[in-house]
Design an enzyme around this catalytic site. Structure first.
Site, PDB file in Angstrom:
ATOM      1  N   GLY A 241       0.779  -1.597   0.059  1.00  0.00           N
ATOM      2  CA  GLY A 241       0.004  -0.263  -0.225  1.00  0.00           C
ATOM      3  C   GLY A 241       0.662   1.468   0.012  1.00  0.00           C
ATOM      4  N   SER A 242      -0.292   2.740   0.157  1.00  0.00           N
ATOM      5  CA  SER A 242       0.604   3.427   0.017  1.00  0.00           C
ATOM      6  C   SER A 242      -0.444   4.654   0.300  1.00  0.00           C
ATOM      7  CB  SER A 242       1.317   3.607  -1.143  1.00  0.00           C
ATOM      8  OG  SER A 242       3.012   3.412  -1.108  1.00  0.00           O
ATOM      9  N   ASN A 243      -0.334   5.519   0.286  1.00  0.00           N
ATOM     10  CA  ASN A 243      -1.481   7.285   0.484  1.00  0.00           C
ATOM     11  C   ASN A 243      -0.662   8.071   0.157  1.00  0.00           C
ATOM     12  OD1 ASN A 243      -2.690   5.608   2.623  1.00  0.00           O
ATOM     13  ND2 ASN A 243      -1.522   6.530   3.744  1.00  0.00           N
ATOM     14  N   ASN A 513      -4.367   2.665  -2.262  1.00  0.00           N
ATOM     15  CA  ASN A 513      -4.786   1.545  -3.264  1.00  0.00           C
ATOM     16  C   ASN A 513      -5.936   1.100  -2.978  1.00  0.00           C
ATOM     17  OD1 ASN A 513      -2.272   2.098  -0.193  1.00  0.00           O
ATOM     18  ND2 ASN A 513      -1.086   0.951  -2.711  1.00  0.00           N
TER      19      ASN A 513
END
Length: 818
Positions: A241-243, A513
């Protein structure tokens, strides 16, 4: 400023020293040459600032690659040297065939021998060489080629200067597997990264795939529903994931663009970021971070545009089910006609110098495989087998994308770069610029399989996976089941940019994500192929908390002063450590506590009075000194566990039953909500959480400071934030030790974090933190410094403009040339 000049005759002999104390005379000029003459001249100025920040200046791209790789090798030589062993198919030779290695970026653990055969197949087929030989846009731009040429020269120069026996990192000091590299080594690393979200999740499955023997019985596959469930769980488990949040002029106090980039990448291994600033006067000025082995800024900013990435929901591959020719398991039928697989005999050297031999097979659809993500769900039987079609198998265009992005000055220019190169392998792009526009785009390399084709060409397994996961498993016995071609696609068989989602707005766009659907809830993106992502479905809690916090700050409903974002407020949004699961569930859980003082969990019966009092006083944030955060984390962890003892009321639990208010497509940010305390698994989860702490002598009111840590040598650094799947925007994933140690060491989470705002001058206002620090070398001064800063919620002021660079009191400078 400490200025040094180094040429080929000067060697750095003191291991462990970084750009220091190696003065000496040099015949080279301190000014970079105007041109590079037939590749024989390399020159760069390397300035090393606070916390190991690298500034490289050169007159051309060759010099940038040269200077950057020299500095990068100082910080991370052992990790990247290990990578070059891997992509050469030589892990068995140096580390033994039975050992394994982790590709932390996609969550796989790979046997060395299988891995060697996987990469030997790629190398024997000369896939990388063929891509290198192509002209742009399919092959590398001249600037990319120059970067690689310089990178090789700088890396090898560092090894000459220091010597393998004197390397600063004890992890590979004197190791025979550390060697000079070639351009082919570097391109092979590029190719490995391109495959991270596709073939690289099946390294064991491709490297070990063998036809059944003549006496093999036809193996029965598991049910399609079970396989789909296993694949879905395994795939979800590797979504690290990531933001990212991009703000436009309508969302910022100064009317300019602003960006938060928060990739959640591994804290160990080769999929880490390294921070750098690269400048060619008049041509290139960009800063940010690069993945190990890539001499380009992959996440960062220029003077007027900032960008980040999040892992996309799109599938990059499709398995093909083959119908084999009776009596010949290495031939398959296409439209009723037999077609022989391509056999590739391969040898792998072992530690004693002997060879392990294996023949791997490929088809028109791709290489044969027998498992993916460690799941043996694609058996090779006398009647049926599977091959893997990989859309990124022909992709070096991402190199060109980043060469051009490193010069881009607006989000519209960036969008045009994406549409022109179509090389982004497995991520979304989120960006903002000084004019106040914000961009979201998932223009990434994706197999062109329409919803109709996914069903018309589905194998029996594909009928389930296409509906439940969006993953087509296609019928390889029909030529018509090849991926379709789009008129605007650079590469055959991928979706063209006109059919991929993108959005430009002046308020905001975000991604955490989930699919493209709610990049901005006021303008949902809909009507795209399911293989790219899902629409009108429940979002993860991390997506929802990000959307909530963004909207609440813009309209001023978050309890802070004013409305819209300042740069400082965007920083504070990330580190406020709000807990979405707590906001949705804790009030209901406290109601359960009020009427149920005793519960039974995995550790037997417990009293809940003390635990409930701790939770009632918790701030609902995963800060270091917030008693209750650890207890609630264990509650949610146990709530997510479905394999409870059979025969109990909790064993009938289904996670959909946890909510009291179901998902509403007309209110996707606020639903589902409410904790169903009538579900017996809720009691079981809370009782188990209490037992988890009490059984390990951890106080129920323990805070994260003592029990969620990252070890750096003998030092344990407290880590705030928490699991993204529990609704923590500041996602940090650590391993529960089931001991009095609590949670040990971050697996993945916030990595290179940047907040970039554009003011009224020519110098972006940037704050960053490289959470795991600049160097993987345990003896480096840059091994834990930023990790300590992250623990204290501190940031590093960006030094992009020259005045800020030279104002760095710790700045040292060397000039290298040959």
């Amino acid at each position: 400023m400490d200025v040094q000049m180094i040429n080929r005759s000067v060697y750095i002999v003191a291991a462990g020293l970084f750009l220091s104390a190696c003065g000496g005379s040099s015949s080279t000029s301190s000014a970079a040459p105007d041109t590079i003459s037939d590749g024989s001249v390399y020159q760069a100025t390397i300035r090393r600032g606070e916390l190991g920040m690298v500034h490289v200046t050169a007159s051309d791209y060759t010099g940038i690659g040269y200077g950057y790789s020299y500095a990068f090798a100082e910080d991370n030589i052992c990790t990247i040297a290990d990578v070059y062993v891997t992509v050469s198919g030589e892990r068995s030779k140096y580390f033994g065939p039975d050992a394994s290695w982790d590709m932390v970026g996609n969550g796989t653990t790979n046997n060395n021998l299988n891995s060697d055969f996987f990469f030997k197949l790629i190398n024997a087929e000369q896939r990388v060489e063929k891509l290198m030989a192509q002209a742009p846009p399919l092959g590398p731009l001249p600037e990319a080629r120059d970067l690689v040429k310089g990178y090789v020269a700088g890396y090898n120069r560092y090894l000459r200067d220091v010597g393998v026996a004197n390397l600063p990192d004890p992890a590979c000091r004197g190791a025979e597997w550390v060697r000079p590299i070639t351009e082919l080594d570097v391109y092979r690393r590029f190719y490995q990264l391109a495959l991270l979200g596709s073939s690289a999740v099946a390294i064991d499955g491709i490297g070990s795939a063998q036809p059944p023997g003549p006496d093999s019985l036809t193996a029965s596959m598991a049910s399609p529903a079970l396989i789909a469930e296993q694949l879905g769980q395994a795939w979800e488990g590797i979504q690290i994931g990531s933001n990212a949040i991009a703000l436009g002029s309508e969302a910022t106090a100064n009317g300019k663009g602003m960006l938060l980039g928060n990739p959640h990448f591994p804290w160990d291994g080769a999929e880490r970021f390294h921070q750098a600033h690269m400048t060619i006067p008049g041509t290139l000025d960009t800063t940010g971070s690069a993945l190990f082995g890539v001499p380009m800024i992959l996440i960062g900013h220029t003077e007027n545009m900032a960008w980040s990435h999040t892992v996309s929901s799109a599938w990059r591959f499709t398995p093909y089910q083959l119908t084999l020719v009776p009596g010949d398991p290495t031939s398959y039928l296409v439209d009723g006609q037999p077609e022989a697989m391509v056999a590739q005999p391969l040898n792998v050297e072992l530690p004693d110098g002997s060879l392990a031999s294996r023949t791997l097979y490929s088809t028109r659809w791709g290489p044969m495989l027998n498992e993916i993500l460690g799941l043996p769900v694609f058996p090779w039987t006398p009647a049926v087998a599977f091959a893997l079609g990989d859309a990124n198998a022909l992709n070096f265009r991402y190199l060109n994308h980043f060469v051009e992005t490193n010069r881009a000055q607006s989000v519209r220019e960036l969008l045009a770069i994406m549409e022109r190169n179509q090389g982004i392998p497995w991520v979304n792009t989120i960006a903002a610029d000084s004019s106040g526009e914000a961009l979201y785009a998932d223009i990434s390399v994706t197999p062109n399989v329409s919803n109709e084709k996914a069903l018309e060409c589905a194998s029996p397994l594909g009928l389930v996976t296409a509906n439940t996961l969006g993953l087509p498993v296609l019928d390889g016995s029909r030529a018509a089941c090849a991926w379709d071609d789009d008129a605007d696609a650079v590469q055959p068989g991928i979706i063209g940019p006109d059919n991929m989602p993108s959005l430009i707005r002046r308020d905001y766009v975000t991604n955490s994500n989930d699919s493209y659907w709610l990049a901005n809830p006021d303008e949902p993106l809909e009507g795209f192929f399911r293989i790219i992502g899902d629409e009108r479905t429940e979002r993860r809690m991390r997506t929802r908390i990000g959307l909530l916090m963004t909207k609440q700050r813009i309209d001023g409903s978050d309890g802070l002063s004013g409305a819209k974002f300042s740069r400082q407020q965007l920083q504070e949004l990330l580190f406020n450590n709000r807990h979405m699961a707590a906001e949705l569930w804790l009030d209901d859980l406290l109601q359960l506590c009020a009427v149920t003082p005793g519960m039974i969990g995995a550790g037997g019966p417990v009293q809940t009075t003390e635990a409930c009092a701790v939770l009632a006083n918790w701030t609902r944030r995963d800060d270091l000194d917030a008693p209750g955060a650890l207890l609630f984390r264990r509650f949610v962890a146990n709530l997510f566990i479905s394999d409870v003892p059979t025969g109990t009321a909790a064993s009938s639990f289904g996670f959909a039953d946890v909510w009291t208010t179901p998902f509403d497509v007309n209110d996707p940010v606020n639903t589902p909500s409410g904790l169903n305390i009538a579900n017996p698994h809720v009691q079981y989860a809370l009782a188990s959480a209490i037992s988890d702490l009490q059984g390990n002598n951890i106080p129920l009111d323990a805070s994260l400071r003592q029990y969620v840590t990252e070890s750096r040598g003998e030092v344990k650094i407290p880590i705030h934030g928490g699991p993204g799947s529990y609704g923590l925007f500041n996602a940090m994933s650590s391993t529960w030790s089931n001991s009095e140690e609590g949670y040990n060491d971050v697996v993945h989470g916030a990595s290179f974090v940047q907040v970039v705002s554009f003011d009224n001058d020519d110098c972006p206002d940037t704050q960053t933190i490289l959470t795991y620090s600049q160097s993987a070398n345990s003896e480096s001064p840059y091994f834990a410094d930023q990790t300590q800063m992250y623990s204290r919620k501190e940031w590093v002021a960006g030094r992009f403009c020259e005045a800020a660079v030279v104002a760095d009191a710790s700045l040292s400078t060397i000039e290298i040339s040959e």
